[in-house]
Design a protein around this motif. Structure first.
Motif, mmCIF file in Angstrom:
data_model
loop_
_atom_site.group_PDB
_atom_site.id
_atom_site.type_symbol
_atom_site.label_atom_id
_atom_site.label_comp_id
_atom_site.label_asym_id
_atom_site.label_seq_id
_atom_site.Cartn_x
_atom_site.Cartn_y
_atom_site.Cartn_z
ATOM 1 N N LEU A 26 0.853 -1.183 0.000
ATOM 2 C CA LEU A 26 0.000 0.000 0.000
ATOM 3 C C LEU A 26 0.889 1.232 0.000
ATOM 4 O O LEU A 26 1.775 1.365 0.850
ATOM 5 C CB LEU A 26 -0.900 0.016 1.235
ATOM 6 N N ILE A 27 0.669 2.138 -0.973
ATOM 7 C CA ILE A 27 1.461 3.367 -1.087
ATOM 8 C C ILE A 27 0.481 4.536 -1.108
ATOM 9 O O ILE A 27 -0.311 4.671 -2.049
ATOM 10 C CB ILE A 27 2.317 3.370 -2.369
ATOM 11 N N GLU A 28 0.521 5.376 -0.089
ATOM 12 C CA GLU A 28 -0.380 6.526 -0.019
ATOM 13 C C GLU A 28 0.425 7.794 0.247
ATOM 14 O O GLU A 28 1.202 7.866 1.209
ATOM 15 C CB GLU A 28 -1.437 6.340 1.072
ATOM 16 N N GLY A 29 0.252 8.777 -0.644
ATOM 17 C CA GLY A 29 0.891 10.077 -0.466
ATOM 18 C C GLY A 29 2.396 10.054 -0.582
ATOM 19 O O GLY A 29 3.061 10.991 -0.151
ATOM 20 N N ALA A 30 2.967 8.998 -1.155
ATOM 21 C CA ALA A 30 4.420 8.840 -1.148
ATOM 22 C C ALA A 30 4.987 8.812 -2.556
ATOM 23 O O ALA A 30 4.322 8.395 -3.509
ATOM 24 C CB ALA A 30 4.812 7.553 -0.420
ATOM 25 N N SER A 31 6.254 9.216 -2.663
ATOM 26 C CA SER A 31 7.029 9.080 -3.885
ATOM 27 C C SER A 31 8.096 8.018 -3.636
ATOM 28 O O SER A 31 8.562 7.849 -2.511
ATOM 29 C CB SER A 31 7.703 10.402 -4.257
ATOM 30 N N GLY A 32 8.493 7.342 -4.707
ATOM 31 C CA GLY A 32 9.546 6.345 -4.546
ATOM 32 C C GLY A 32 9.513 5.341 -5.668
ATOM 33 O O GLY A 32 8.854 5.546 -6.700
ATOM 34 N N THR A 33 10.225 4.231 -5.492
ATOM 35 C CA THR A 33 10.383 3.239 -6.547
ATOM 36 C C THR A 33 10.125 1.839 -6.003
ATOM 37 O O THR A 33 10.674 1.459 -4.971
ATOM 38 C CB THR A 33 11.801 3.298 -7.139
ATOM 39 N N LEU A 34 9.296 1.101 -6.715
ATOM 40 C CA LEU A 34 9.088 -0.328 -6.474
ATOM 41 C C LEU A 34 9.541 -1.029 -7.742
ATOM 42 O O LEU A 34 8.903 -0.891 -8.784
ATOM 43 C CB LEU A 34 7.614 -0.611 -6.184
ATOM 44 N N GLU A 35 10.663 -1.762 -7.676
ATOM 45 C CA GLU A 35 11.173 -2.334 -8.909
ATOM 46 C C GLU A 35 11.766 -3.720 -8.677
ATOM 47 O O GLU A 35 12.184 -4.078 -7.580
ATOM 48 C CB GLU A 35 12.231 -1.415 -9.532
ATOM 49 N N ASN A 36 11.757 -4.500 -9.781
ATOM 50 C CA ASN A 36 12.323 -5.861 -9.756
ATOM 51 C C ASN A 36 11.794 -6.672 -8.576
ATOM 52 O O ASN A 36 12.520 -7.440 -7.947
ATOM 53 C CB ASN A 36 13.853 -5.807 -9.713
ATOM 54 N N THR A 37 10.537 -6.482 -8.282
ATOM 55 C CA THR A 37 9.912 -7.100 -7.107
ATOM 56 C C THR A 37 8.706 -7.924 -7.537
ATOM 57 O O THR A 37 7.983 -7.545 -8.466
ATOM 58 C CB THR A 37 9.509 -6.009 -6.094
ATOM 59 N N GLY B 111 -2.592 5.337 -3.779
ATOM 60 C CA GLY B 111 -3.640 6.330 -3.584
ATOM 61 C C GLY B 111 -3.158 7.581 -2.899
ATOM 62 O O GLY B 111 -1.967 7.757 -2.618
ATOM 63 N N MET B 112 -4.106 8.454 -2.627
ATOM 64 C CA MET B 112 -3.836 9.712 -1.926
ATOM 65 C C MET B 112 -2.738 10.504 -2.615
ATOM 66 O O MET B 112 -1.791 10.994 -2.001
ATOM 67 C CB MET B 112 -3.473 9.438 -0.468
ATOM 68 N N ALA B 113 -2.854 10.651 -3.943
ATOM 69 C CA ALA B 113 -1.932 11.460 -4.759
ATOM 70 C C ALA B 113 -0.508 10.926 -4.771
ATOM 71 O O ALA B 113 0.425 11.645 -5.140
ATOM 72 C CB ALA B 113 -1.950 12.915 -4.318
ATOM 73 N N ALA B 114 -0.316 9.679 -4.407
ATOM 74 C CA ALA B 114 1.027 9.085 -4.477
ATOM 75 C C ALA B 114 1.479 9.010 -5.929
ATOM 76 O O ALA B 114 0.671 8.791 -6.836
ATOM 77 C CB ALA B 114 1.026 7.694 -3.848
ATOM 78 N N ASP B 115 2.793 9.182 -6.150
ATOM 79 C CA ASP B 115 3.313 9.174 -7.524
ATOM 80 C C ASP B 115 4.559 8.291 -7.639
ATOM 81 O O ASP B 115 5.593 8.742 -8.143
ATOM 82 C CB ASP B 115 3.608 10.591 -7.996
ATOM 83 N N PRO B 116 4.491 7.045 -7.200
ATOM 84 C CA PRO B 116 5.666 6.175 -7.291
ATOM 85 C C PRO B 116 5.901 5.686 -8.716
ATOM 86 O O PRO B 116 5.041 5.820 -9.598
ATOM 87 C CB PRO B 116 5.296 4.998 -6.377
ATOM 88 N N VAL B 117 7.064 5.075 -8.908
ATOM 89 C CA VAL B 117 7.386 4.368 -10.150
ATOM 90 C C VAL B 117 7.407 2.874 -9.838
ATOM 91 O O VAL B 117 8.118 2.432 -8.932
ATOM 92 C CB VAL B 117 8.756 4.811 -10.709
ATOM 93 N N LEU B 118 6.603 2.105 -10.580
ATOM 94 C CA LEU B 118 6.624 0.649 -10.502
ATOM 95 C C LEU B 118 7.296 0.151 -11.767
ATOM 96 O O LEU B 118 6.798 0.394 -12.880
ATOM 97 C CB LEU B 118 5.214 0.072 -10.394
ATOM 98 N N ARG B 119 8.418 -0.536 -11.619
ATOM 99 C CA ARG B 119 9.204 -0.881 -12.799
ATOM 100 C C ARG B 119 9.665 -2.347 -12.700
ATOM 101 O O ARG B 119 10.160 -2.800 -11.692
ATOM 102 C CB ARG B 119 10.421 0.039 -12.902
#
Length: 548
Positions: A141-152, A165-173
């Motif tokens: 769960l990612i809420e209001g956060a920036s960051g990277t979820l990758e090779n997972t 959610g909650m305007a979070a803008d992560p990168v899933l790669r």
């Protein structure tokens, strides 16, 4: 994102080391690295405004086991937390819950419990890479956060795989999300992730679902084997889909609701995968020899289911549609083959999650004593969930069929209840001779109402049987002398009215007889036959087989 760069503390069962992780953390200054020796540590931690790194010693298998606890294994607020090469097992809570924490997890295994396995909230930023996140109610769960979820990999969770959610803008790669009871990735409440080169498979609902003004960018992703649509955008959502592949999902492959501003480009097709598979299966049905009435009936069923699905996605009411059918007709008329295709069609429409085919007969359902039959029938039904249960010669279960009496009736009574209780989970097809199937339907007052339609399979004509033999010849890499066609047609004309006429089964027996006659003829040559001779079936072979 690793901010720890100070003192190193060792946790190990040896002199001079800390015996537990908690002991080490109690002494650790900000920026400390806690190196953990191999072992299982039954601990949970609450960190407030701490900056620490926990890492497994080189090659060590470290398990931090929070099972039995009703709080996260790691719960942190403020500061930074880095986990390297550690396995976490949650109890009745998330494995990791971080709020406004600069969080890093690399090469970890995270086994979830209640709620998300990893719960990330706030604006401090995160990096999760090379991890496996499994079981539990949600993956990440990612809420209001920036960051990277990758090779997972996120796998085998009962709910959503990744929630943004909650305007979070992560990168899933380069992530794999598979085996989710609900959605693979769910974007909501103004979430705006970039999701690229990810694979989402085996979900109970949509592969990627976007709602509540979400605006993701989807790039070069693959979505397949989903029970719902591959990718779905609700009204009011935006974002883009480019160069994505949608395979083997419910219709439509990509669903863009009215009022959404999403753009689709670069090879992505809003109605691609499910429709392509549906068309291929219907083409396979049409390619069967004969059976015009059967084909029309199946197509009408599929048309109704397709329109119902479109209505459901448009928010319109949908009437209940039964999937249970009676296939009535003589043996060898294609009932089993059509049942297999029907199961695949239901899967392509998203009506059934698996579409697998299970064929049973009386002996698979009826036990040897009172109560045993109900148990056997329930087990078979459970094993057929998600697909088609095909009951061949179903009329042998009814009392009027003779042998077995009440034991067969017990199977029918059990089926009646299961067909109603799990009508959306299994499609039951009962098959047999037309007259006997009427007796079968009268064996229980509620049985006939469980089946939505009876489809009649007519006998093949001599010309159709000739075509069936032709396909067997081609499939076996033989060539049949066309001068043998009148011999074949004459043979079928003679047997078509016989009491035990077996349709395609008789065609198969005749073809095997022709092959046997060819073998006997070639053995008498006194030499090794040529390739052409091995492939050729002559008129004499057919005459010999038809005379037996």
């Amino acid at each position: 994102m690793d901010l720890a760069s100070g003192r190193t503390l060792v946790v190990a069962d040896q002199p001079g080391a800390y015996p537990t992780i908690g002991d080490a953390l109690a002494d650790a200054p900000d920026g400390a690295v806690v190196t953990i020796a191999e072992g299982t540590y039954h601990e949970v931690f609450e960190l407030v405004a701490r900056r620490v790194t926990l890492t497994a010693a080189d090659g060590a298998k470290v398990l931090v086991d929070g099972r039995g606890a009703d709080r996260p294994v790691f719960e942190a607020r403020g500061g930074s937390l880095a986990l390297h090469g550690i396995e976490l097992r949650a109890g009745d809570a998330p494995a990791v819950a971080v709020h406004d924490v600069a969080f890093t997890a690399r090469d970890c295994v995270v086994v979830g419990g209640r709620g998300p396995a990893i719960d990330i909230r706030g604006m401090a930023g995160f990096e999760v890479s090379g991890c496996v996140i499994t079981t539990g109610e949600q993956g990440v769960l990612i809420e209001g956060a920036s960051g990277t979820l990758e090779n997972t990999t996120v796998e085998d969770v009962s709910g959503d795989g990744v929630v943004v959610g909650m305007a979070a803008d992560p990168v899933l790669r380069n992530c794999v999300v598979t085996g989710c009871g609900l959605r693979g990735v769910y974007v909501y409440q103004y979430g705006r992730p970039v999701i690229e080169r990810c694979e989402i498979t085996r979900t109970g609902h949509e592969g990627i679902a976007v709602a509540h003004h979400g605006t993701p960018e989807l790039r070069d992703c693959t979505v397949r084997d989903t029970r719902g649509a591959g990718i779905a955008f609700a009204s009011g959502c935006g974002g883009s889909v480019s160069a994505c592949r949608v395979e083997n999902t419910a219709e439509p492959g990509i669903a863009i609701a009215e009022g959404a501003t999403t753009t689709v480009a670069g090879g992505a097709d809003p109605a691609s995968a499910g429709g392509q598979e549906l068309d291929e299966l219907l083409a396979e049905l049409d390619a069967m020899i004969g059976l015009p009435g059967v084909k029309a009936e199946v197509r009408s069923l599929i048309d109704e289911l397709q329109v119902n699905e479109w209505r459901r996605r448009a928010g319109l009411p949908v009437g209940s549609t039964g999937h249970h059918l009676i296939f009535a007709g003589a043996p060898g008329t294609g009932k089993t083959t059509v049942a297999r295709i029907y199961g695949k069609l239901l899967k392509a429409l998203g009506v059934l999650p698996r579409g697998q085919f299970r064929e049973v007969s009386r002996r698979d359902l009826v036990g040897q004593y009172i109560g045993h039959t109900a148990e056997k029938t329930a087990v078979v039904f459970e094993e057929s969930r998600g697909g088609v249960l095909f009951i061949d010669e179903a009329y042998t279960l009814s009392r009027s069929a003779g042998s077995g009496g009440d034991f067969g009736q017990e199977a029918i009574d059990t089926l009646v209840k299961l067909m109603e209780d799990q009508r959306d989970e299994v499609a039951v097809i009962a098959a047999g001779y037309t007259g006997e199937m009427a007796d079968f339907l009268s064996a229980n007052p509620g049985l006939a109402s469980r089946f939505g339609k009876t489809i009649e399979f007519a006998n093949y004509t001599p010309d159709e049987l000739l075509g069936i033999v032709g396909r067997m010849v081609a499939a076996g890499d033989y060539e049949l002398d066309r001068a043998a066609d009148p011999v074949l047609t004459g043979f079928f004309e003679r047997i078509v009215g016989e009491a035990n006429f077996g349709n395609a089964r008789d065609a198969r027996r005749l073809f095997e007889g022709v092959r046997k006659a060819q073998s006997q003829r070639l053995r008498q040559l006194g030499r090794v036959p040529t390739v052409a001779e091995l492939r050729t079936l002559v008129v004499a072979d057919v005459v010999a087989a038809a005379a037996r």
